[in-house]
Structures are given as structure tokens and as C-alpha cells.
Design a protein around this motif. Structure first.
Motif, PDB file in Angstrom:
ATOM      1  N   UNK A  34       0.839  -1.205   0.000  1.00 15.36           N
ATOM      2  CA  UNK A  34       0.000   0.000   0.000  1.00 15.36           C
ATOM      3  C   UNK A  34       0.870   1.249   0.000  1.00 15.36           C
ATOM      4  N   UNK A  35       1.912   1.256   0.812  1.00 12.85           N
ATOM      5  CA  UNK A  35       2.785   2.426   0.908  1.00 12.85           C
ATOM      6  C   UNK A  35       3.455   2.735  -0.434  1.00 12.85           C
ATOM      7  N   UNK A  36       3.991   1.709  -1.065  1.00 13.32           N
ATOM      8  CA  UNK A  36       4.674   1.942  -2.339  1.00 13.32           C
ATOM      9  C   UNK A  36       3.686   2.236  -3.468  1.00 13.32           C
ATOM     10  N   UNK A  37       2.516   1.606  -3.425  1.00 14.20           N
ATOM     11  CA  UNK A  37       1.511   1.854  -4.463  1.00 14.20           C
ATOM     12  C   UNK A  37       0.955   3.276  -4.368  1.00 14.20           C
ATOM     13  N   UNK A  38       1.088   3.905  -3.197  1.00 12.40           N
ATOM     14  CA  UNK A  38       0.576   5.265  -3.010  1.00 12.40           C
ATOM     15  C   UNK A  38       1.556   6.341  -3.472  1.00 12.40           C
ATOM     16  N   UNK A  39       2.766   5.953  -3.815  1.00 10.13           N
ATOM     17  CA  UNK A  39       3.785   6.948  -4.199  1.00 10.13           C
ATOM     18  C   UNK A  39       3.361   7.852  -5.357  1.00 10.13           C
ATOM     19  N   UNK A  40       2.704   7.352  -6.413  1.00 11.13           N
ATOM     20  CA  UNK A  40       2.309   8.260  -7.508  1.00 11.13           C
ATOM     21  C   UNK A  40       1.433   9.418  -7.068  1.00 11.13           C
ATOM     22  N   UNK A  41       0.678   9.253  -5.988  1.00 12.38           N
ATOM     23  CA  UNK A  41      -0.181  10.333  -5.508  1.00 12.38           C
ATOM     24  C   UNK A  41       0.632  11.514  -4.977  1.00 12.38           C
ATOM     25  N   UNK A  42       1.890  11.263  -4.643  1.00 12.88           N
ATOM     26  CA  UNK A  42       2.721  12.358  -4.161  1.00 12.88           C
ATOM     27  C   UNK A  42       2.979  13.386  -5.270  1.00 12.88           C
ATOM     28  N   UNK A  43       2.893  12.950  -6.523  1.00 11.56           N
ATOM     29  CA  UNK A  43       3.082  13.876  -7.634  1.00 11.56           C
ATOM     30  C   UNK A  43       2.034  14.986  -7.601  1.00 11.56           C
ATOM     31  N   UNK A  44       0.824  14.641  -7.189  1.00 13.71           N
ATOM     32  CA  UNK A  44      -0.236  15.649  -7.068  1.00 13.71           C
ATOM     33  C   UNK A  44       0.130  16.690  -6.022  1.00 13.71           C
ATOM     34  N   UNK A  45       0.713  16.238  -4.909  1.00 13.04           N
ATOM     35  CA  UNK A  45       1.144  17.163  -3.872  1.00 13.04           C
ATOM     36  C   UNK A  45       2.239  18.091  -4.349  1.00 13.04           C
ATOM     37  N   UNK A  46       3.209  17.531  -5.066  1.00 19.93           N
ATOM     38  CA  UNK A  46       4.305  18.347  -5.593  1.00 19.93           C
ATOM     39  C   UNK A  46       3.785  19.380  -6.591  1.00 19.93           C
ATOM     40  N   UNK A  47       2.840  18.970  -7.426  1.00 19.19           N
ATOM     41  CA  UNK A  47       2.240  19.900  -8.390  1.00 19.19           C
ATOM     42  C   UNK A  47       1.464  21.006  -7.683  1.00 19.19           C
ATOM     43  N   UNK A  48       0.826  20.650  -6.571  1.00 20.72           N
ATOM     44  CA  UNK A  48       0.085  21.654  -5.788  1.00 20.72           C
ATOM     45  C   UNK A  48       1.045  22.718  -5.261  1.00 20.72           C
ATOM     46  N   UNK A  49       2.188  22.285  -4.731  1.00 22.34           N
ATOM     47  CA  UNK A  49       3.187  23.226  -4.214  1.00 22.34           C
ATOM     48  C   UNK A  49       3.680  24.148  -5.314  1.00 22.34           C
ATOM     49  N   UNK A  50       4.051  23.561  -6.449  1.00 19.06           N
ATOM     50  CA  UNK A  50       4.576  24.349  -7.566  1.00 19.06           C
ATOM     51  C   UNK A  50       3.521  25.335  -8.073  1.00 19.06           C
ATOM     52  N   UNK A  51       2.279  24.860  -8.201  1.00 18.04           N
ATOM     53  CA  UNK A  51       1.204  25.711  -8.703  1.00 18.04           C
ATOM     54  C   UNK A  51       0.944  26.890  -7.775  1.00 18.04           C
ATOM     55  N   UNK A  52       0.948  26.636  -6.473  1.00 22.01           N
ATOM     56  CA  UNK A  52       0.700  27.715  -5.515  1.00 22.01           C
ATOM     57  C   UNK A  52       1.841  28.719  -5.471  1.00 22.01           C
ATOM     58  N   UNK A  53       3.043  28.244  -5.655  1.00 18.38           N
ATOM     59  CA  UNK A  53       4.205  29.139  -5.603  1.00 18.38           C
ATOM     60  C   UNK A  53       4.377  29.955  -6.879  1.00 18.38           C
ATOM     61  N   UNK A  54       3.900  29.401  -8.001  1.00 20.08           N
ATOM     62  CA  UNK A  54       4.172  30.054  -9.290  1.00 20.08           C
ATOM     63  C   UNK A  54       2.913  30.260 -10.127  1.00 20.08           C
ATOM     64  N   UNK A  55       1.894  30.890  -9.517  1.00 15.53           N
ATOM     65  CA  UNK A  55       0.809  31.318 -10.390  1.00 15.53           C
ATOM     66  C   UNK A  55      -0.610  31.066  -9.956  1.00 15.53           C
ATOM     67  N   UNK A  56      -0.878  30.077  -9.115  1.00 19.71           N
ATOM     68  CA  UNK A  56      -2.266  29.803  -8.751  1.00 19.71           C
ATOM     69  C   UNK A  56      -2.828  30.933  -7.892  1.00 19.71           C
ATOM     70  N   UNK A  57      -4.095  31.245  -8.098  1.00 24.81           N
ATOM     71  CA  UNK A  57      -4.745  32.316  -7.352  1.00 24.81           C
ATOM     72  C   UNK A  57      -5.409  31.768  -6.097  1.00 24.81           C
ATOM     73  N   UNK A  58      -5.233  32.471  -4.977  1.00 25.30           N
ATOM     74  CA  UNK A  58      -5.859  32.054  -3.722  1.00 25.30           C
ATOM     75  C   UNK A  58      -7.374  32.056  -3.836  1.00 25.30           C
ATOM     76  N   UNK A  59      -7.918  32.962  -4.656  1.00 22.53           N
ATOM     77  CA  UNK A  59      -9.370  33.091  -4.796  1.00 22.53           C
ATOM     78  C   UNK A  59     -10.009  31.873  -5.467  1.00 22.53           C
ATOM     79  N   UNK A  60      -9.235  31.158  -6.251  1.00 25.31           N
ATOM     80  CA  UNK A  60      -9.786  30.017  -6.979  1.00 25.31           C
ATOM     81  C   UNK A  60      -9.281  28.683  -6.449  1.00 25.31           C
ATOM     82  N   UNK A  61      -8.452  28.705  -5.414  1.00 18.08           N
ATOM     83  CA  UNK A  61      -7.862  27.462  -4.908  1.00 18.08           C
ATOM     84  C   UNK A  61      -8.915  26.590  -4.242  1.00 18.08           C
ATOM     85  N   UNK A  62      -8.933  25.325  -4.632  1.00 21.04           N
ATOM     86  CA  UNK A  62      -9.870  24.351  -4.072  1.00 21.04           C
ATOM     87  C   UNK A  62      -9.068  23.234  -3.413  1.00 21.04           C
TER      88      UNK A  62
END
Length: 202
Positions: A146-174
Motif C-alpha cells: 500500500x505504501x509503495x503503491x501510493x507513491x504516484x499520488x505524491x506527484x499531485x502534492x508536488x504539483x500543488x506546491x509548484x502551482x501555488x508558488x508560481x501562479x495559482x490564485x488564492x481566490x480560486x484554490x480548491x
């Protein structure tokens, strides 16, 4: 099925390191999951999950703020927005404060939640394989899988960080669907149940 699951690693064959397992989870998953038969160590994927989840929470806290997060969640739910509007001003403010604190504390507690969800998922898989399919697995093996199979989901977290730091608007963040890694992100007007179902499709 039981023969496949219960097969042991060949003696004399060098095992994978934790780093190799993580890499192979993306490029050669069969190697990682076969190596779990040799060792059920899962500390590295969990450590990565902790780092990414805390990183996401900290970034949301600084770039958006949990007050804004709650406002966006309410705006995304007409029923919840109507309920909030019906409250007196002081009660509305108190509820917003408590909801903001709740979202913040739960977000920072994500590592504990990861362990709980992984344990429940591993238990269900273990019971399904052993009693439903007649296989011979251990809970430790299923937990590690389960732990190793969940690793691909971390990519979503990394993308969230990058998006928030470089362009995402707080008003539209979900916070429930932060980046476009699933069909629900591109269907803002879909029914709530459909968006929830589609959001699980990575």
C-alpha cells in the motif's frame, strides 16, 4: 493466485535498496513489489509522504491561508453557502474561525491520517487476498505494498506546491481538488457526487 503471491525471492539475488524501490515504483513496479517478499520495510515512502504532505500544508497556509480555503470550500457548495448566510454575523464568524482551525489542524495531521488509511487499506487487502482468494500474504506485506503503491499520488502534492508558488490564485484554490490531475478538476459544474468520484482517478 496463491502461488504468485506466496512466491519467495530467489536466494542469492541481491535485494533492492529503499531508494531503488521508490524509483522502480514508477519505472519498473514489478521489481519493487516482488522485492517486498524479501523485506517489508516501508519507511522511505512514508517519509516522502510526510515531507510532501507537510510541504503542501505549509504552502497552503502561507500562500492561501486556511480562512480563504474555508471560504472557497463554502462557495463551492451552494447548500453550505446558504446555511452560512442564514446565520447571524457573529455566529458566522465563529463558525468560519472554527472551520479554518479544523482544516489547518487536520492538514498538519496528514502523516497520522496516512498511517491510519494505509493500515485500513492493507487490512482490507490482506483479508481479501487471504480469505477471498485463498492466497498466503501477511499484513506487513500488504501494508508495504500500500505504501509503495501510493507513491504516484505524491506527484499531485508536488504539483500543488509548484502551482501555488508560481501562479495559482488564492481566490480560486480548491483544497479538495487542487490541481488538474483528474477529470473532476475540469468539471466544476458537475454534480458533487460525480466530482467526488472522478477526483479519485488521480
Amino acid at each position: 493466485m496463491s502461488d504468485v503471491v506466496a512466491v519467495e525471492a530467489h536466494s542469492g539475488q541481491p535485494g533492492l535498496s529503499q531508494v531503488e524501490r521508490v524509483v522502480d515504483s514508477f519505472v519498473a513496479p514489478s521489481k519493487t513489489f516482488t522485492d517486498i517478499l524479501r523485506s517489508t520495510s516501508w519507511w522511505l515512502p512514508f517519509l516522502l509522504a510526510v515531507v510532501v504532505s507537510i510541504g503542501v500544508t505549509f504552502t497552503i497556509d502561507k500562500q492561501v491561508g486556511f480562512g480563504r480555503v474555508v471560504e472557497n470550500v463554502i462557495l463551492d457548495s451552494p447548500k453550505q453557502e446558504e446555511q452560512m448566510q442564514s446565520l447571524p454575523m457573529d455566529q458566522r464568524a465563529a463558525k468560519m474561525t472554527s472551520m479554518s482551525a479544523g482544516y489547518k489542524y487536520v492538514s498538519y495531521a496528514t502523516p497520522v491520517i496516512i498511517l491510519l488509511i494505509s493500515a485500513i487499506g492493507a487490512l482490507i487487502n490482506w483479508a481479501s487476498f487471504n480469505f477471498g482468494l485463498g492466497a498466503k500474504t501477511t499484513f506487513a506485506q500488504m501494508f508495504c505494498v500500500w505504501m509503495y503503491a501510493s507513491l504516484p499520488r505524491l506527484l499531485s502534492g508536488l504539483l500543488t506546491i509548484v502551482t501555488l508558488l508560481f501562479g495559482s490564485s488564492a481566490e480560486t484554490f480548491n483544497i479538495k481538488n487542487a490541481v488538474g490531475t483528474n477529470p473532476a478538476y475540469f468539471m466544476p459544474d458537475a454534480a458533487p457526487w460525480l466530482k467526488t468520484a472522478l477526483s479519485f482517478l488521480m
